[in-house]
Scaffold this motif. Structure first.
Motif, PDB file in Angstrom:
ATOM      1  N   MET A 111       0.834  -1.208   0.000  1.00 17.28           N
ATOM      2  CA  MET A 111       0.000   0.000   0.000  1.00 17.28           C
ATOM      3  C   MET A 111       0.869   1.258   0.000  1.00 17.28           C
ATOM      4  SD  MET A 111      -3.209  -0.624  -0.168  1.00 17.28           S
ATOM      5  CE  MET A 111      -3.157  -2.193  -1.026  1.00 17.28           C
ATOM      6  N   ARG A 112       1.934   1.226   0.800  1.00 20.30           N
ATOM      7  CA  ARG A 112       2.830   2.393   0.833  1.00 20.30           C
ATOM      8  C   ARG A 112       3.559   2.534  -0.498  1.00 20.30           C
ATOM      9  NH1 ARG A 112       3.388   0.611   6.445  1.00 20.30           N
ATOM     10  NH2 ARG A 112       5.345  -0.469   6.011  1.00 20.30           N
ATOM     11  N   LEU A 113       3.916   1.425  -1.101  1.00 20.24           N
ATOM     12  CA  LEU A 113       4.557   1.461  -2.403  1.00 20.24           C
ATOM     13  C   LEU A 113       3.597   2.032  -3.452  1.00 20.24           C
ATOM     14  CD1 LEU A 113       7.246   0.847  -3.695  1.00 20.24           C
ATOM     15  CD2 LEU A 113       6.488  -1.501  -4.053  1.00 20.24           C
ATOM     16  N   GLN A 114       2.327   1.717  -3.331  1.00 24.00           N
ATOM     17  CA  GLN A 114       1.325   2.276  -4.239  1.00 24.00           C
ATOM     18  C   GLN A 114       1.247   3.795  -4.086  1.00 24.00           C
ATOM     19  OE1 GLN A 114      -2.514   0.345  -4.027  1.00 24.00           O
ATOM     20  NE2 GLN A 114      -3.520   1.963  -5.164  1.00 24.00           N
ATOM     21  N   ILE A 115       1.312   4.289  -2.861  1.00 23.14           N
ATOM     22  CA  ILE A 115       1.305   5.732  -2.607  1.00 23.14           C
ATOM     23  C   ILE A 115       2.535   6.372  -3.245  1.00 23.14           C
ATOM     24  CG2 ILE A 115       1.515   7.505  -0.815  1.00 23.14           C
ATOM     25  CD1 ILE A 115      -0.084   5.487   1.025  1.00 23.14           C
ATOM     26  N   VAL A 116       3.699   5.785  -3.026  1.00 20.33           N
ATOM     27  CA  VAL A 116       4.947   6.327  -3.575  1.00 20.33           C
ATOM     28  C   VAL A 116       4.905   6.307  -5.099  1.00 20.33           C
ATOM     29  CG1 VAL A 116       7.441   5.929  -3.767  1.00 20.33           C
ATOM     30  CG2 VAL A 116       6.316   5.821  -1.532  1.00 20.33           C
TER      31      VAL A 116
ATOM     32  N   CYS B  87      -4.389  13.210   0.206  1.00 19.68           N
ATOM     33  CA  CYS B  87      -4.515  11.791   0.560  1.00 19.68           C
ATOM     34  C   CYS B  87      -5.688  11.157  -0.173  1.00 19.68           C
ATOM     35  CB  CYS B  87      -4.694  11.625   2.066  1.00 19.68           C
ATOM     36  SG  CYS B  87      -3.286  12.137   3.054  1.00 19.68           S
ATOM     37  N   SER B  88      -6.777  11.889  -0.274  1.00 17.36           N
ATOM     38  CA  SER B  88      -7.993  11.354  -0.893  1.00 17.36           C
ATOM     39  C   SER B  88      -7.849  11.138  -2.403  1.00 17.36           C
ATOM     40  CB  SER B  88      -9.175  12.277  -0.617  1.00 17.36           C
ATOM     41  OG  SER B  88      -8.915  13.569  -1.148  1.00 17.36           O
ATOM     42  N   ALA B  89      -6.841  11.724  -3.027  1.00 15.59           N
ATOM     43  CA  ALA B  89      -6.632  11.560  -4.476  1.00 15.59           C
ATOM     44  C   ALA B  89      -6.061  10.191  -4.812  1.00 15.59           C
ATOM     45  CB  ALA B  89      -5.704  12.648  -5.000  1.00 15.59           C
ATOM     46  N   ILE B  90      -5.483   9.544  -3.814  1.00 12.61           N
ATOM     47  CA  ILE B  90      -4.829   8.250  -4.029  1.00 12.61           C
ATOM     48  C   ILE B  90      -5.781   7.169  -3.535  1.00 12.61           C
ATOM     49  CG2 ILE B  90      -2.779   6.866  -3.553  1.00 12.61           C
ATOM     50  CD1 ILE B  90      -1.373   9.580  -2.869  1.00 12.61           C
ATOM     51  N   GLU B  91      -6.365   6.458  -4.479  1.00  7.73           N
ATOM     52  CA  GLU B  91      -7.356   5.444  -4.124  1.00  7.73           C
ATOM     53  C   GLU B  91      -6.675   4.173  -3.627  1.00  7.73           C
ATOM     54  OE1 GLU B  91     -10.510   4.764  -6.905  1.00  7.73           O
ATOM     55  OE2 GLU B  91     -10.377   6.829  -7.631  1.00  7.73           O
ATOM     56  N   LEU B  92      -6.942   3.855  -2.375  1.00  4.95           N
ATOM     57  CA  LEU B  92      -6.429   2.635  -1.765  1.00  4.95           C
ATOM     58  C   LEU B  92      -7.623   1.834  -1.262  1.00  4.95           C
ATOM     59  CD1 LEU B  92      -3.552   4.235   0.346  1.00  4.95           C
ATOM     60  CD2 LEU B  92      -3.332   3.074  -1.853  1.00  4.95           C
ATOM     61  N   ALA B  93      -7.594   0.539  -1.460  1.00  8.07           N
ATOM     62  CA  ALA B  93      -8.712  -0.326  -1.061  1.00  8.07           C
ATOM     63  C   ALA B  93      -8.574  -0.758   0.390  1.00  8.07           C
ATOM     64  CB  ALA B  93      -8.780  -1.536  -1.985  1.00  8.07           C
ATOM     65  N   ILE B  94      -8.439   0.243   1.272  1.00  5.21           N
ATOM     66  CA  ILE B  94      -8.287  -0.019   2.705  1.00  5.21           C
ATOM     67  C   ILE B  94      -9.048   1.059   3.477  1.00  5.21           C
ATOM     68  CG2 ILE B  94      -6.092  -1.270   2.577  1.00  5.21           C
ATOM     69  CD1 ILE B  94      -4.624   1.330   3.120  1.00  5.21           C
ATOM     70  N   ALA B  95      -9.250   0.818   4.766  1.00  2.00           N
ATOM     71  CA  ALA B  95      -9.966   1.770   5.625  1.00  2.00           C
ATOM     72  C   ALA B  95      -9.183   3.074   5.748  1.00  2.00           C
ATOM     73  CB  ALA B  95     -10.175   1.163   7.006  1.00  2.00           C
ATOM     74  N   LYS B  96      -9.910   4.167   5.983  1.00  2.00           N
ATOM     75  CA  LYS B  96      -9.277   5.482   6.113  1.00  2.00           C
ATOM     76  C   LYS B  96      -8.243   5.503   7.235  1.00  2.00           C
ATOM     77  CE  LYS B  96     -10.095  10.346   6.368  1.00  2.00           C
ATOM     78  NZ  LYS B  96     -10.667  11.406   7.078  1.00  2.00           N
ATOM     79  N   SER B  97      -8.540   4.847   8.347  1.00  2.00           N
ATOM     80  CA  SER B  97      -7.584   4.837   9.465  1.00  2.00           C
ATOM     81  C   SER B  97      -6.295   4.114   9.070  1.00  2.00           C
ATOM     82  CB  SER B  97      -8.204   4.184  10.700  1.00  2.00           C
ATOM     83  OG  SER B  97      -8.559   2.833  10.424  1.00  2.00           O
ATOM     84  N   THR B  98      -6.412   3.072   8.265  1.00  2.00           N
ATOM     85  CA  THR B  98      -5.223   2.354   7.797  1.00  2.00           C
ATOM     86  C   THR B  98      -4.446   3.200   6.798  1.00  2.00           C
ATOM     87  OG1 THR B  98      -6.416   0.282   8.124  1.00  2.00           O
ATOM     88  CG2 THR B  98      -4.412   0.172   6.803  1.00  2.00           C
ATOM     89  N   THR B  99      -5.166   3.923   5.958  1.00  2.00           N
ATOM     90  CA  THR B  99      -4.523   4.841   5.011  1.00  2.00           C
ATOM     91  C   THR B  99      -3.707   5.882   5.775  1.00  2.00           C
ATOM     92  OG1 THR B  99      -6.285   4.532   3.392  1.00  2.00           O
ATOM     93  CG2 THR B  99      -4.954   6.511   3.162  1.00  2.00           C
ATOM     94  N   THR B 100      -4.301   6.440   6.821  1.00  2.55           N
ATOM     95  CA  THR B 100      -3.612   7.437   7.645  1.00  2.55           C
ATOM     96  C   THR B 100      -2.332   6.850   8.227  1.00  2.55           C
ATOM     97  OG1 THR B 100      -5.708   8.504   8.167  1.00  2.55           O
ATOM     98  CG2 THR B 100      -3.865   8.934   9.674  1.00  2.55           C
TER      99      THR B 100
END
Length: 115
Positions: free
Chosen positions: A30-35, A49-62
């Motif tokens: 997930m972090r690699l996807q952000i990078v 943060c919201s521009a990067i779509e990750l298939a995980i909960a918001k708290s996990t994204t944070t």
């Protein structure tokens, strides 16, 4: 016209960035996807943060953004209510020449192999 408020978050200085911390931050998919997303932005541009779509909960994204920031991989700043992110490419390239590009190339090769 009033300017948007800017709240700063704590970041390691360039001298405080450690290779093991960067490698740990880059080791999670997930972090690699952000990078990967941030690496495609033109230099000097940021993404919310919201521009990067990750298939995980918001708290996990944070959590993932915090790990990247604390390792010195990304910089984050609040602009109004949005937390904006930028890759610290210049710092990483200065400290660990070629590391980020090598990791991103290896990630692309792995994704081609497994897709």
């Amino acid at each position: 016209m009033p300017t948007a408020s800017v709240r700063a978050l704590e970041h390691p200085t360039c001298e405080e960035i450690r290779l093991e911390g960067v490698l740990h931050a880059l080791s999670d998919p997930m972090r690699l996807q952000i990078v990967r997303y941030l690496s495609r932005l033109p230099e000097g541009e940021e993404a919310a943060c919201s521009a990067i779509e990750l298939a995980i909960a918001k708290s996990t994204t944070t959590h993932h953004f915090r790990v990247l920031r604390e390792a010195g991989v990304v910089s984050q700043v609040y602009r109004g209510t949005a937390k904006m992110n930028a890759l610290r490419r210049r710092d990483l390239d200065t400290l660990f020449p070629g590391l980020l590009d090598t990791v991103l190339r290896a990630d692309a090769a792995q994704r081609r192999r497994t897709d």
